[in-house]
Design a protein around this motif. Structure first.
Motif, mmCIF file in Angstrom:
data_model
loop_
_atom_site.group_PDB
_atom_site.id
_atom_site.type_symbol
_atom_site.label_atom_id
_atom_site.label_comp_id
_atom_site.label_asym_id
_atom_site.label_seq_id
_atom_site.Cartn_x
_atom_site.Cartn_y
_atom_site.Cartn_z
ATOM 1 N N LEU B 44 0.843 -1.199 0.000
ATOM 2 C CA LEU B 44 0.000 0.000 0.000
ATOM 3 C C LEU B 44 0.879 1.251 0.000
ATOM 4 O O LEU B 44 2.045 1.198 0.396
ATOM 5 N N ASN B 48 -1.625 6.838 4.738
ATOM 6 C CA ASN B 48 -2.598 6.955 5.832
ATOM 7 C C ASN B 48 -3.586 8.093 5.608
ATOM 8 O O ASN B 48 -3.924 8.837 6.517
ATOM 9 N N CYS B 57 -3.530 2.890 6.754
ATOM 10 C CA CYS B 57 -3.218 1.772 5.864
ATOM 11 C C CYS B 57 -3.217 0.431 6.601
ATOM 12 O O CYS B 57 -3.576 -0.587 6.044
ATOM 13 N N CYS B 75 -8.370 1.705 -2.925
ATOM 14 C CA CYS B 75 -7.295 2.579 -2.448
ATOM 15 C C CYS B 75 -7.069 3.631 -3.516
ATOM 16 O O CYS B 75 -6.282 3.434 -4.435
#
Lengths: 192, 264
Positions: B44, B48, B57, B75
């Motif tokens: 990822l 955040n 995350c 995402c």
């Protein structure tokens, strides 16, 4: 008898949150659910009792013999910070759900002034080991009590018809003030 | 001198002592974490930003692993590259999600849209909006105090000299923070493949729009007639049906009487 007086004094009459106004941050932050309030209160109580013991030991076995009372603040902060770290790891291991529920407020116990206040006050009042232990326990339970009362009221508030501008933080602050006023009623029950 | 030395030794000793206790506790109380979570977390972006709807995350990674697929999980900053990585880790194939970007749907720059008052209060859109609906005569248009630009973690928005918010598309990750920051709700996330939009958000009727802005949508429905199905007019405001593509929307640009259909 003296221990009982210390206990009642620290938990109710001179409640840390409602008459010394220490530890307001978690008092407002974690008081929206009764369940969370209880666990936060107990975690804080645990840290308080440990902190009361360890700071007493450090103060009386290290700082006073070496004539270093000016190091109280710094060393107490180290103690509290490490204890909170320890409690955090402990809770994470034993109860992930509680760890998640407490969230950011768990590490924030570190900067909870109620705990530093407790350590400094018990030094100031020259408590013995047992006395400061009782003082820590009482202060912690008083903190839990304040948190629980607040959480109970706030749970009821969810259903109450509050005027729009007062919703959320304003009504919470008003209640905190009223609670503090109510606790003033205990003043005079015990002096000291 | 002596007391300084003792102080240093005491504090150092205390520090070491507690550090040792914590180090031991860290080993003893270590929580075994699913190694998958760590793998997913590394894939990822680690911003955040919370655009996925989870707190950070790590939370998102746990959710992905628990679910075992990427259904309903998104995402936005990561885009398709992250989706590919994640699918590889999870061992599944994923449909490529439509990449999006933010656009501010207002063309009423200072020269084209009228102001009805001078505003000297707190310089944010939210504050200006609260004071009787802001200084702009159009109650739908961009106020230009830059609440969106402040909300953007990627510096993808700026307020131009024309008094309007603009999006730097290369920087936009479609996280949606500006969409929530805008008190007038005129920022929309549109598919990157589309270039043509209706650059207005006003649902006022024709005469009112004409009075306050030269480039507002008046709901004349000419676009709807030029390209049926590609434009839909509701509440005297046209919007593009993005699925139909740019080619179908193109002819209406020249037909629009107020020139509020624009190519980005």
């Amino acid at each position: 008898m003296e221990l009982l007086i210390i206990f009642i004094s620290a938990s109710i009459v001179n409640n840390f949150v409602l008459s010394y106004f220490l530890g307001i941050c978690p008092f407002l932050g974690v008081s929206n659910k009764l369940e969370k309030a209880v666990s936060m209160g107990l975690a804080t109580t645990f840290v308080m009792v440990l902190a009361a013991m360890v700071t007493w030991l450090i103060n009386n076995l290290i700082l006073i013999p070496f004539n270093l009372p000016f190091l109280q603040y710094v060393s107490f902060i180290i103690v509290i910070a490490s204890l909170v770290q320890f409690v955090e790891m402990f809770i994470r291991k034993t109860s992930p759900a509680l760890y998640r529920a407490l969230g950011i407020f768990l590490p924030l116990i570190t900067t909870n002034c109620a705990i530093l206040g407790l350590a400094l006050m018990s030094v100031l009042r020259e408590y013995s080991f047992i006395q400061s232990l009782v003082f820590g326990l009482a202060a912690g339970l008083g903190f839990t009590l304040a948190l629980c009362i607040m959480a109970g009221i706030r749970e009821e508030l969810e259903l109450a018809p509050i005027p729009e501008p007062f919703k959320g933080a304003p009504i919470t602050l008003i209640i905190a003030g009223l609670l503090a006023l109510a606790f003033m009623g205990f003043a005079g029950l015990i002096t000291g | 001198m002596n007391i300084i030395l003792i102080s240093i030794l005491t504090m150092g000793g205390l520090g070491l002592f507690f550090a040792a206790i914590l180090a031991i506790a860290f080993e003893k109380l270590k929580v075994e974490e699913n190694p998958m979570v760590e793998k997913v977390l590394n894939a990822l972006p680690g911003l955040n930003c919370g655009a996925c709807g989870y707190t950070g995350c790590h939370d998102f990674a746990e959710k992905i692993v628990a679910q075992g697929s990427l259904d309903n999980l998104r995402c936005p900053p990561g885009g398709s590259a992250v989706v590919e990585d994640l699918s590889e880790i999870l061992g599944i194939s994923a449909d490529e999600p439509i990449k999006r970007r933010a656009v501010v749907k207002c063309g009423g720059s200072t020269s084209l849209a009228r102001d009805r008052a001078e505003y000297a209060g707190i310089q944010t859109c939210v504050a200006a909006e609260l004071v009787g609906g802001g200084p702009k005569a159009c109650t739908y248009g961009c106020l230009g105090f830059g609440d969106c630009a402040k909300a953007c973690p990627f510096d993808a928005l700026y307020i131009g000299k024309d008094g309007l918010a603009h999006v730097v598309f290369e920087k936009c990750t479609a996280c949606g923070l500006c969409v929530t920051a805008c008190p007038r709700k005129i920022i929309e996330l549109i598919p990157c493949s589309n270039q043509i939009i209706v650059n207005c958000s006003s649902t006022d009727r024709c005469s009112l729009v004409r009075e306050v802005c030269k480039v507002g949508c008046i709901g004349c429905k000419i676009c709807e007639r030029t390209a049926p199905g590609v434009y839909v007019v509701e509440d005297t405001l046209a919007r593009v049906v993005f699925e139909k593509g740019d080619a179908a929307a193109e002819p209406a640009i020249v037909k629009c009487p107020t020139k509020c259909i624009v190519k980005l």
